[in-house]
Design a protein around this motif. Sequence first.
Motif, PDB file in Angstrom:
ATOM      1  N   TRP A  94       0.794  -1.213   0.000  1.00 34.22           N
ATOM      2  CA  TRP A  94       0.000   0.000   0.000  1.00 34.22           C
ATOM      3  C   TRP A  94       0.834   1.274   0.000  1.00 34.22           C
ATOM      4  CZ3 TRP A  94      -2.901  -2.547   4.558  1.00 34.22           C
ATOM      5  CH2 TRP A  94      -3.688  -3.594   4.079  1.00 34.22           C
ATOM      6  N   ASN A  95       2.172   1.172  -0.077  1.00 33.81           N
ATOM      7  CA  ASN A  95       3.076   2.322  -0.129  1.00 33.81           C
ATOM      8  C   ASN A  95       2.882   3.302   1.029  1.00 33.81           C
ATOM      9  OD1 ASN A  95       4.367   1.430  -2.472  1.00 33.81           O
ATOM     10  ND2 ASN A  95       2.728   2.294  -3.744  1.00 33.81           N
ATOM     11  N   MET A  96       2.688   2.765   2.230  1.00 32.00           N
ATOM     12  CA  MET A  96       2.574   3.579   3.439  1.00 32.00           C
ATOM     13  C   MET A  96       3.762   3.220   4.338  1.00 32.00           C
ATOM     14  SD  MET A  96      -1.504   2.976   4.036  1.00 32.00           S
ATOM     15  CE  MET A  96      -1.605   3.945   5.499  1.00 32.00           C
ATOM     16  N   MET A  97       4.940   3.723   3.984  1.00 26.18           N
ATOM     17  CA  MET A  97       6.180   3.276   4.587  1.00 26.18           C
ATOM     18  C   MET A  97       6.243   3.529   6.096  1.00 26.18           C
ATOM     19  SD  MET A  97       8.983   1.694   3.990  1.00 26.18           S
ATOM     20  CE  MET A  97       9.143   1.728   2.235  1.00 26.18           C
ATOM     21  N   VAL A  98       6.151   4.777   6.537  1.00 27.01           N
ATOM     22  CA  VAL A  98       6.338   5.088   7.964  1.00 27.01           C
ATOM     23  C   VAL A  98       5.221   4.486   8.819  1.00 27.01           C
ATOM     24  CG1 VAL A  98       6.527   6.955   9.645  1.00 27.01           C
ATOM     25  CG2 VAL A  98       7.729   7.125   7.463  1.00 27.01           C
ATOM     26  N   PRO A  99       3.944   4.640   8.467  1.00 20.83           N
ATOM     27  CA  PRO A  99       2.914   3.996   9.290  1.00 20.83           C
ATOM     28  C   PRO A  99       3.046   2.473   9.300  1.00 20.83           C
ATOM     29  CG  PRO A  99       1.905   5.598   7.821  1.00 20.83           C
ATOM     30  CD  PRO A  99       3.334   5.469   7.419  1.00 20.83           C
ATOM     31  N   GLY A 100       3.453   1.900   8.175  1.00 23.29           N
ATOM     32  CA  GLY A 100       3.632   0.456   8.115  1.00 23.29           C
ATOM     33  C   GLY A 100       4.741  -0.024   9.036  1.00 23.29           C
ATOM     34  N   ILE A 101       5.829   0.732   9.101  1.00 21.90           N
ATOM     35  CA  ILE A 101       6.925   0.374  10.007  1.00 21.90           C
ATOM     36  C   ILE A 101       6.463   0.456  11.452  1.00 21.90           C
ATOM     37  CG2 ILE A 101       9.188   1.125  10.840  1.00 21.90           C
ATOM     38  CD1 ILE A 101       9.841   1.890   7.924  1.00 21.90           C
ATOM     39  N   VAL A 102       5.710   1.492  11.781  1.00 18.65           N
ATOM     40  CA  VAL A 102       5.208   1.637  13.167  1.00 18.65           C
ATOM     41  C   VAL A 102       4.281   0.477  13.523  1.00 18.65           C
ATOM     42  CG1 VAL A 102       3.784   3.073  14.679  1.00 18.65           C
ATOM     43  CG2 VAL A 102       5.483   4.136  13.181  1.00 18.65           C
ATOM     44  N   VAL A 103       3.369   0.137  12.624  1.00 13.37           N
ATOM     45  CA  VAL A 103       2.447  -0.973  12.881  1.00 13.37           C
ATOM     46  C   VAL A 103       3.226  -2.288  12.984  1.00 13.37           C
ATOM     47  CG1 VAL A 103       0.542  -2.315  11.892  1.00 13.37           C
ATOM     48  CG2 VAL A 103       0.455   0.176  11.866  1.00 13.37           C
ATOM     49  N   GLY A 104       4.223  -2.478  12.134  1.00 17.62           N
ATOM     50  CA  GLY A 104       5.042  -3.681  12.196  1.00 17.62           C
ATOM     51  C   GLY A 104       5.795  -3.798  13.510  1.00 17.62           C
ATOM     52  N   ILE A 105       6.318  -2.685  14.008  1.00 14.73           N
ATOM     53  CA  ILE A 105       7.026  -2.707  15.293  1.00 14.73           C
ATOM     54  C   ILE A 105       6.067  -3.062  16.423  1.00 14.73           C
ATOM     55  CG2 ILE A 105       8.196  -1.229  16.980  1.00 14.73           C
ATOM     56  CD1 ILE A 105       9.608   0.101  14.584  1.00 14.73           C
ATOM     57  N   VAL A 106       4.840  -2.557  16.365  1.00 13.91           N
ATOM     58  CA  VAL A 106       3.833  -2.921  17.378  1.00 13.91           C
ATOM     59  C   VAL A 106       3.589  -4.428  17.345  1.00 13.91           C
ATOM     60  CG1 VAL A 106       1.406  -2.667  18.032  1.00 13.91           C
ATOM     61  CG2 VAL A 106       2.753  -0.645  17.438  1.00 13.91           C
ATOM     62  N   GLY A 107       3.506  -5.004  16.145  1.00 14.39           N
ATOM     63  CA  GLY A 107       3.325  -6.450  16.022  1.00 14.39           C
ATOM     64  C   GLY A 107       4.510  -7.222  16.567  1.00 14.39           C
ATOM     65  N   ILE A 108       5.724  -6.739  16.306  1.00 14.21           N
ATOM     66  CA  ILE A 108       6.919  -7.400  16.828  1.00 14.21           C
ATOM     67  C   ILE A 108       6.940  -7.347  18.348  1.00 14.21           C
ATOM     68  CG2 ILE A 108       9.438  -7.226  16.957  1.00 14.21           C
ATOM     69  CD1 ILE A 108       9.365  -6.348  13.992  1.00 14.21           C
TER      70      ILE A 108
END
Length: 122
Positions: A94-108
């Motif tokens: 979806w080309n949402m780099m910064v929000p995607g990284i934040v959501v991924g870190i929450v998942g980690i």
Amino acid sequence: MQKKDFITLVMSTVGGILFALGMCMALLPEWGAMVPGVVLGVIGAVVLLAMVLVRRKMDGKPAIVFNAKAILTTLLGVAGAIVLGVGMCMTMIWNMMVPGIVVGIVGIVALLCLIPAIKGLK
């Protein structure tokens, strides 16, 4: 190496490769293989589930234990994996780099919480 460790190694490797390849097929639109990717991913997940059941049987433990702790840790693991996956989709698809990284870190972080939840703190 004990027999149960070797069988766990083989089954987890095969299941993990099938699951990962299926997810790549499903998530990369360039490949054009959404349906076969989902099928292959499900086959990989079934092999991994069978591996858990076989390992517990070889350890002499019951196949599935239903108690509050097991259910809550399973839900935490599933939620963490889904949140991490959504973060990956946000960045790669979806080309949402910064929000995607934040959501991924929450998942980690949610997945890392499984370690003290299962093993406990000493």
